[in-house]
Design an enzyme around this catalytic site. Structure first.
Site, PDB file in Angstrom:
ATOM      1  N   ARG A 197      -4.538   0.465  -7.404  1.00  0.00           N
ATOM      2  CA  ARG A 197      -3.338   1.039  -6.794  1.00  0.00           C
ATOM      3  C   ARG A 197      -2.741   2.140  -7.660  1.00  0.00           C
ATOM      4  O   ARG A 197      -2.082   3.043  -7.174  1.00  0.00           O
ATOM      5  CB  ARG A 197      -2.250  -0.033  -6.615  1.00  0.00           C
ATOM      6  CG  ARG A 197      -2.497  -0.999  -5.502  1.00  0.00           C
ATOM      7  CD  ARG A 197      -1.212  -1.758  -5.182  1.00  0.00           C
ATOM      8  NE  ARG A 197      -1.488  -3.053  -4.567  1.00  0.00           N
ATOM      9  CZ  ARG A 197      -1.769  -3.239  -3.288  1.00  0.00           C
ATOM     10  NH1 ARG A 197      -1.821  -2.212  -2.475  1.00  0.00           N
ATOM     11  NH2 ARG A 197      -2.000  -4.440  -2.805  1.00  0.00           N
ATOM     12  N   ASP A 207      -5.564   2.528  10.023  1.00  0.00           N
ATOM     13  CA  ASP A 207      -6.991   2.261  10.193  1.00  0.00           C
ATOM     14  C   ASP A 207      -7.222   1.854  11.652  1.00  0.00           C
ATOM     15  O   ASP A 207      -7.345   2.717  12.517  1.00  0.00           O
ATOM     16  CB  ASP A 207      -7.370   1.161   9.185  1.00  0.00           C
ATOM     17  CG  ASP A 207      -8.840   0.858   9.132  1.00  0.00           C
ATOM     18  OD1 ASP A 207      -9.645   1.785   9.262  1.00  0.00           O
ATOM     19  OD2 ASP A 207      -9.202  -0.323   8.964  1.00  0.00           O
ATOM     20  N   VAL A 232     -11.275   3.447   0.956  1.00  0.00           N
ATOM     21  CA  VAL A 232     -10.679   4.270  -0.103  1.00  0.00           C
ATOM     22  C   VAL A 232      -9.653   3.468  -0.906  1.00  0.00           C
ATOM     23  O   VAL A 232      -9.055   2.513  -0.393  1.00  0.00           O
ATOM     24  CB  VAL A 232     -10.026   5.552   0.470  1.00  0.00           C
ATOM     25  CG1 VAL A 232     -11.079   6.451   1.078  1.00  0.00           C
ATOM     26  CG2 VAL A 232      -8.941   5.228   1.487  1.00  0.00           C
ATOM     27  N   GLU A 277       3.367   4.212   6.176  1.00  0.00           N
ATOM     28  CA  GLU A 277       2.162   3.446   5.829  1.00  0.00           C
ATOM     29  C   GLU A 277       1.270   4.239   4.889  1.00  0.00           C
ATOM     30  O   GLU A 277       1.269   5.470   4.916  1.00  0.00           O
ATOM     31  CB  GLU A 277       1.355   3.129   7.092  1.00  0.00           C
ATOM     32  CG  GLU A 277       1.841   1.910   7.845  1.00  0.00           C
ATOM     33  CD  GLU A 277       0.703   1.285   8.654  1.00  0.00           C
ATOM     34  OE1 GLU A 277      -0.131   0.564   8.082  1.00  0.00           O
ATOM     35  OE2 GLU A 277       0.652   1.528   9.873  1.00  0.00           O
ATOM     36  N   ASP A 278       0.495   3.525   4.097  1.00  0.00           N
ATOM     37  CA  ASP A 278      -0.516   4.183   3.259  1.00  0.00           C
ATOM     38  C   ASP A 278      -1.608   4.780   4.122  1.00  0.00           C
ATOM     39  O   ASP A 278      -1.991   5.932   3.978  1.00  0.00           O
ATOM     40  CB  ASP A 278      -1.100   3.189   2.237  1.00  0.00           C
ATOM     41  CG  ASP A 278      -1.599   1.882   2.865  1.00  0.00           C
ATOM     42  OD1 ASP A 278      -1.401   1.666   4.086  1.00  0.00           O
ATOM     43  OD2 ASP A 278      -2.181   1.065   2.125  1.00  0.00           O
ATOM     44  N   GLY A 320       0.790  -1.236   0.000  1.00  0.00           N
ATOM     45  CA  GLY A 320       0.000   0.000   0.000  1.00  0.00           C
ATOM     46  C   GLY A 320       0.814   1.274   0.000  1.00  0.00           C
ATOM     47  O   GLY A 320       0.413   2.290  -0.554  1.00  0.00           O
ATOM     48  N   ASP A 380      -5.362  -0.543  -2.573  1.00  0.00           N
ATOM     49  CA  ASP A 380      -6.055  -1.407  -3.532  1.00  0.00           C
ATOM     50  C   ASP A 380      -7.387  -1.911  -3.013  1.00  0.00           C
ATOM     51  O   ASP A 380      -7.694  -1.815  -1.826  1.00  0.00           O
ATOM     52  CB  ASP A 380      -5.188  -2.629  -3.853  1.00  0.00           C
ATOM     53  CG  ASP A 380      -5.222  -3.665  -2.736  1.00  0.00           C
ATOM     54  OD1 ASP A 380      -5.056  -3.282  -1.555  1.00  0.00           O
ATOM     55  OD2 ASP A 380      -5.452  -4.854  -3.027  1.00  0.00           O
TER      56      ASP A 380
HETATM   57  P1  5GP Z   1      -4.702  -1.289  10.244  1.00  0.00           P
HETATM   58  O1  5GP Z   1      -3.714  -2.347  10.659  1.00  0.00           O
HETATM   59  O2  5GP Z   1      -4.345   0.098  10.707  1.00  0.00           O
HETATM   60  O3  5GP Z   1      -6.111  -1.668  10.631  1.00  0.00           O
HETATM   61  O4  5GP Z   1      -4.786  -1.297   8.686  1.00  0.00           O
HETATM   62  C1  5GP Z   1      -3.716  -1.095   7.918  1.00  0.00           C
HETATM   63  C2  5GP Z   1      -3.911  -1.627   6.524  1.00  0.00           C
HETATM   64  O5  5GP Z   1      -5.262  -1.958   6.176  1.00  0.00           O
HETATM   65  C3  5GP Z   1      -3.506  -0.538   5.589  1.00  0.00           C
HETATM   66  O6  5GP Z   1      -2.103  -0.515   5.419  1.00  0.00           O
HETATM   67  C4  5GP Z   1      -4.271  -0.922   4.331  1.00  0.00           C
HETATM   68  O7  5GP Z   1      -3.535  -1.860   3.599  1.00  0.00           O
HETATM   69  C5  5GP Z   1      -5.541  -1.561   4.849  1.00  0.00           C
HETATM   70  N1  5GP Z   1      -6.645  -0.586   4.841  1.00  0.00           N
HETATM   71  C6  5GP Z   1      -7.226   0.025   5.892  1.00  0.00           C
HETATM   72  N2  5GP Z   1      -8.194   0.882   5.487  1.00  0.00           N
HETATM   73  C7  5GP Z   1      -8.215   0.825   4.146  1.00  0.00           C
HETATM   74  C8  5GP Z   1      -8.982   1.508   3.120  1.00  0.00           C
HETATM   75  O8  5GP Z   1      -9.860   2.346   3.354  1.00  0.00           O
HETATM   76  N3  5GP Z   1      -8.691   1.164   1.839  1.00  0.00           N
HETATM   77  C9  5GP Z   1      -7.727   0.259   1.498  1.00  0.00           C
HETATM   78  N4  5GP Z   1      -7.544   0.020   0.211  1.00  0.00           N
HETATM   79  N5  5GP Z   1      -6.990  -0.383   2.421  1.00  0.00           N
HETATM   80  C10 5GP Z   1      -7.223  -0.101   3.737  1.00  0.00           C
END
Ligand code: 5GP
Length: 169
Positions: free
Chosen positions: A160, A98, A148, A94-95, A41, A154
């Site tokens: 992407r 979340d 998103v 990080e992208d 990401g 993606d």
């Molecule tokens: P976390 O570990 O903070 O819950 O999530 C991290 C990963 O979940 C991000 O690096 C991403 O790959 C994926 N992710 C979380 N929210 C989104 C979103 O809205 N869209 C996409 N495409 N990926 C997300």
């Protein structure tokens, strides 16, 4: 699934990255800094951010994958060798943050590998979804609780390559 309107434009992204880079340079000075990009990401953000930095930095990519659903927060990371992290100031790139599970795990693992310090930098931040206490020190944009895509993010391997960020609903 339908691709929505542009949420964050290419121009907005291009504007915020030098601002983040300037903050990083101010905070770290000449300290030994390694950017650790969380793939796939962060691919676009990492590439643009490192080129916006007017000083030399080290760069590593790691792969992070969630299993049994993101809610469970089970994240598997293929860690870099200790010698690439030990004694460095680590900036996790990080992208999007979340739930914060990936960021939390990255911080813990980098500390175990002997990082001098560890901070988080994310293009997008979804604070309303947070289940872990993580401090995103460098963040480009807050986004609401929506899914998103684009600029590295993606859905099922697609989107992407979009140059902007859009909602997929
Ligand atoms: P976390 O570990 O903070 O819950 O999530 C991290 C990963 O979940 C991000 O690096 C991403 O790959 C994926 N992710 C979380 N929210 C989104 C979103 O809205 N869209 C996409 N495409 N990926 C997300």
């Amino acid at each position: 699934m339908t691709l929505g309107d542009i949420l964050i434009s290419e121009a907005e992204i291009a504007q915020v990255i030098p601002e983040i880079a300037a903050e990083i340079v101010e905070d770290y000075g000449d300290a030994r800094l390694v950017l650790v990009g969380v793939m796939d990401g962060a691919v676009c953000f990492l590439a643009d951010l490192m080129r916006a930095l007017p000083r030399s930095v080290e760069m590593i990519t790691v792969r992070a994958q969630s299993y049994e659903g993101r809610e469970a927060g089970n994240v598997v990371i293929d860690l870099p060798p200790r010698e690439r992290i030990e004694g460095r100031h680590v900036l996790i790139v990080e992208d999007i943050v979340d739930t914060g599970a990936t960021a939390e795990m990255m911080v813990e693992e980098m500390a175990k590998l002997g990082a001098e310090s560890v901070e988080i930098c994310a293009l997008l931040d979804k604070p309303s979804r947070r289940t872990r206490e993580v401090d995103v020190v460098y963040a480009g944009f807050d986004v609401p609780d929506m899914f998103v895509v684009g600029y590295g993010l993606d859905y099922d391997g697609l989107y992407r390559n979009l140059r902007d960020v859009r909602e997929l609903a």
